[in-house]
Design an enzyme around this catalytic site. Structure first.
Site, short mmCIF file in Angstrom:
data_model
loop_
_atom_site.label_atom_id
_atom_site.label_comp_id
_atom_site.label_asym_id
_atom_site.label_seq_id
_atom_site.Cartn_x
_atom_site.Cartn_y
_atom_site.Cartn_z
N GLU A 1 47.10 31.81 37.50
CA GLU A 1 46.89 31.08 36.25
C GLU A 1 47.48 31.86 35.07
OE1 GLU A 1 43.14 28.73 34.12
OE2 GLU A 1 42.76 30.24 35.66
N LYS B 1 45.48 21.60 32.66
CA LYS B 1 44.17 21.80 33.28
C LYS B 1 43.19 20.72 32.81
CE LYS B 1 41.14 25.74 34.39
NZ LYS B 1 40.91 27.18 34.13
N CYS C 1 42.02 26.46 39.09
CA CYS C 1 40.87 27.37 38.99
C CYS C 1 39.54 26.64 38.90
CB CYS C 1 41.06 28.32 37.80
SG CYS C 1 39.94 29.75 37.86
N SER D 1 26.76 65.48 34.07
CA SER D 1 25.43 66.00 33.76
C SER D 1 24.69 66.57 34.96
CB SER D 1 24.58 64.88 33.15
OG SER D 1 24.30 63.90 34.13
#
Length: 708
Positions: free
Chosen positions: A45, A114, A174, A365
């Site tokens: 896309e 789309k 999509c 740490s």
């Protein structure tokens, strides 16, 4: 003989607005597809612009440059004799659309906009684009630069399909795969209506991001679409860091009649990955004769078809006995622990090579969070060395530049520890409140993974700032253990944490200079999703960094990841991190008191994970969260105890929500990520008393207690 068709789909590591690089990757994917004999190539896309352009899709330049790139594709010899499905934004009648452009031999056949836009969670497509009405087809007037090449003045734009001499091809974009409306009356889901109208090949071009445990849903939808309707389904996807918090996880797929026949990688350092398969189109036709579709198919409104003067099948291929249809495969999924090891690591590599930085700097740490970040960087180094040993020239070139080698150097990364030493810097920033155990753990981990490690104490810096405060105010704050108030205690903790951020950036800027190398380092954060959700970190402390690979991963998942990494990478010291009590080490340690994170927070990490999912995924406020948990925890807690926990969470969530506005950009990996900037759009100033909501909880608690 059947009719054999070779098709190709791909995953491309496109970068927002990188028109030069995006064009190169598109053309390379076309070349690879043709080398494998493909006559149809489908790309991801918005591949010309990159998916994550955001508000750049509102700019005219984006559309101008997209058409300029299209001129290069139309005139390229590589783009001849293959049907191409290319993604780009298109403005039609002053309205902007997310489109596929179908072209063949220098001609544009169709622009397909789309129909359904992604507009939830990480996606805001309706901010930039407008959905196209189903079945509408109009004429699009081409820019002059395109007309001069193709000789076309207009081309069709709309919800239509392409016919070849031997089959028919449709586009699903999509989000349209995920749309729930499957009514036989409206037929609004493209793959259903196209299949019923005889379209045999459907492409799906996506910009779908990685999220833990998400791939199953995507694959299941594709299998279900082709099992129920029959047909060939080509799924293309973006891959890599497009310039933001998301990692697009590729995994290009080809499905036939409900089975996966080809699958690409989900996590890869390759910029271009092409997946091909050879299919007998007669298999689609025979499958459709065996399923219940004839009645609906005969009543389905026909799509408008536009002709491509070509055939996808080739008679000379059909006659070769050594070429046969691709067999079905068992699709592959990574475990969540592997996803954490690979997804953020690929994202870190993209970020590092594209930012032109010289490496990463991490305050280490001795706790499990910074340990997880360090292991992800080590995983990145391993991916790089593996790719380099496989001969990936792009990875080798990027690796040489990052570590300061010249372009003509013969350096090739071959050992992840050696490569890690060149680009990864870790630093233990101790104070009088730090323990020997955490200091030793940090050093041993750095030794095992090979990072360039610094061990320092910050007491002089902390004391200097405190003396300045005393000099100005004539007041000396003390810790709670020494008789100080909660306000003093918190301030003395926070100054340690905030000074670590200052020191981290100082060292990140100068360590390459110290080592006679160019550039600077990117600072990595290591606050997990649960601590961010609760606000259990100091604003502008060493969790404030350039990027954070674990900022959307839960503590529970991180522990499982470290268990996996111990065995996968054979790092025995990780056992010590797993067995250690999580602690910030910002208060004095005595024989009777050691600061512990879960005690400080007033809730466990497991509870935080549950709160986060209910708040974000199930959209629960205080009352509905209590209503769910009073049943879920009813066997172990009384209603009053559940209410206390829910209230405590929402109080701390609301008073610390402002910290989310400055949260370090984090790799998005979890659906309850608290990221304020893109994903979790909630206020940051609350009435933290929650008067109405808590009163409703109290009323329900009273009723439940009386009935128990």
């Amino acid at each position: 003989m059947g009719h054999l068709i070779t098709v190709a789909t791909c995953s491309l590591n496109q970068w927002a607005l990188d028109f030069v690089g995006n064009l190169e990757r598109i053309l390379e994917s076309i070349r690879i597809a043709k080398e494998h004999g493909a006559r149809l190539r489908v790309g991801p896309e918005l591949e010309i612009t990159g998916y994550g352009c955001f508000d750049h899709f509102l700019e005219g330049d984006t559309y101008l440059h997209s058409w300029e790139v299209m001129t290069k594709i139309l005139t390229s010899d590589d783009a001849r004799d293959i049907l191409l499905d290319i993604g780009m934004p298109v403005a039609h009648k002053n309205v902007k659309y997310n489109c596929r452009v179908i072209l063949y031999n220098g001609k544009i056949l169709l622009i397909r906009p789309k129909l359904y836009l992604a507009n939830n969670d990480n996606y805001r497509e309706m901010r930039y684009f407008v959905p196209w009405p189903a079945r509408l087809v109009e004429e699009y007037y081409l820019p002059r630069m395109i007309k001069n090449i193709t000789g076309q003045t207009t081309v069709p734009i709309g919800d239509a399909v392409i016919s070849t001499y031997d089959t028919c091809i449709g586009v699903e974009l999509c989000e349209e795969l995920f749309t729930p409306n499957r009514s036989s009356l409206t037929l609004r889901v493209p793959h259903i209506s196209m299949s019923l109208d005889g379209i045999e090949i459907i492409s799906n071009s996506s910009g779908s991001h990685h999220e833990l445990r998400k791939l199953y849903r995507r694959v299941d939808l594709i299998k279900e679409a082709t099992l129920k309707n029959g047909g060939i389904y080509l799924y293309a996807n973006q891959q890599g860091c497009d310039g933001d918090r998301l990692y697009y996880d590729g995994c290009a797929l080809i499905a036939l009649n409900g089975r996966i026949i080809a699958q690409g990688s989900q996590f890869s350092l390759k910029d271009v990955e092409v997946v091909t398969a050879t299919i007998d189109i007669e298999d689609v036709r025979s499958h459709r004769c065996t399923i219940s579709r004839g009645m609906q198919a005969s009543q389905t409104a026909a799509y408008k078809r536009f002709q491509a003067d070509m055939a996808l099948s080739q008679p000379e291929i059909d006659k070769k006995t050594n070429i046969r249809p691709t067999e079905a495969i068992q699709e592959f999924y990574h475990t969540p622990e592997q996803e954490i090891a690979l997804g953020p690591a690929c994202w870190l590599w993209d970020y590092l090579r594209r930012s032109k930085a010289s490496g990463y700097f991490l305050p280490l740490s001795g706790g499990i969070d910074s340990c997880s970040t360090a292991i992800i960087v080590y995983s990145m180094c391993k991916l790089v060395t593996d790719a380099a040993q496989d001969g990936d020239e792009k990875v080798i070139k990027d690796a040489r530049r990052i570590v300061g080698e010249s372009e003509d150097s013969d350096y090739v990364p071959c050992d992840p520890r050696e490569f890690c030493k060149r680009l990864f810097h870790t630093c233990y920033m101790g104070t009088v409140n730090s323990s020997k155990e955490t200091r030793d753990r940090a050093k041993r981990l750095a030794d095992v993974i090979g990072s360039y490690h610094i061990d320092l104490d910050m007491d002089d810096i902390v004391n200097s700032v405190c003396r300045l405060f005393t000099f100005i105010t004539k007041r000396t704050p003390t810790f709670r253990l020494h008789g100080g108030t909660n306000v003093e205690n918190l301030a003395l903790q926070n100054i340690q944490a905030r000074l670590r951020m200052v020191v981290a950036y100082l060292f990140a800027q100068l360590m390459p200079w110290v080592r006679n190398r160019p550039g600077g380092l990117l600072v990595l954060g290591s606050a997990n999703a649960d601590e961010c959700l609760r606000g259990y970190f100091t604003k502008y402390d060493c969790s404030s960094a350039d990027i954070n690979p674990i900022g959307a991963i839960s503590k529970i998942d991180l522990r499982q990841f470290i268990t996996y990494a111990k065995n996968e990478y054979q790092i025995d010291v990780l056992d010590e991190f797993l067995n250690a009590t999580p602690t910030a080490e910002l208060e004095p340690i005595t024989g009777d008191y050691v600061q512990a994170d879960e005690a400080d927070m007033g809730m466990t990490y497991e509870e935080l994970s549950i709160f986060g999912r209910l708040r974000k995924i199930e959209k629960c406020g205080p009352f509905s969260m209590f209503s769910k948990l009073v049943h879920r925890w009813g066997d172990i807690l009384r209603p009053t105890e559940v209410a206390t926990k829910v209230k405590r969470f929402f109080i701390y969530y609301s008073i610390n929500r402002h910290k989310m506005t400055t949260l370090t950009p984090a790799y998005h990996a979890e659906s309850y990520s608290p990221d304020d900037n893109r994903f979790d759009l909630r206020p940051f100033l609350y009435n933290s008393t929650w008067d109405w909501q808590f009163e409703r909880i109290d009323t329900l608690v009273k009723e439940l207690e009386e009935n128990t």
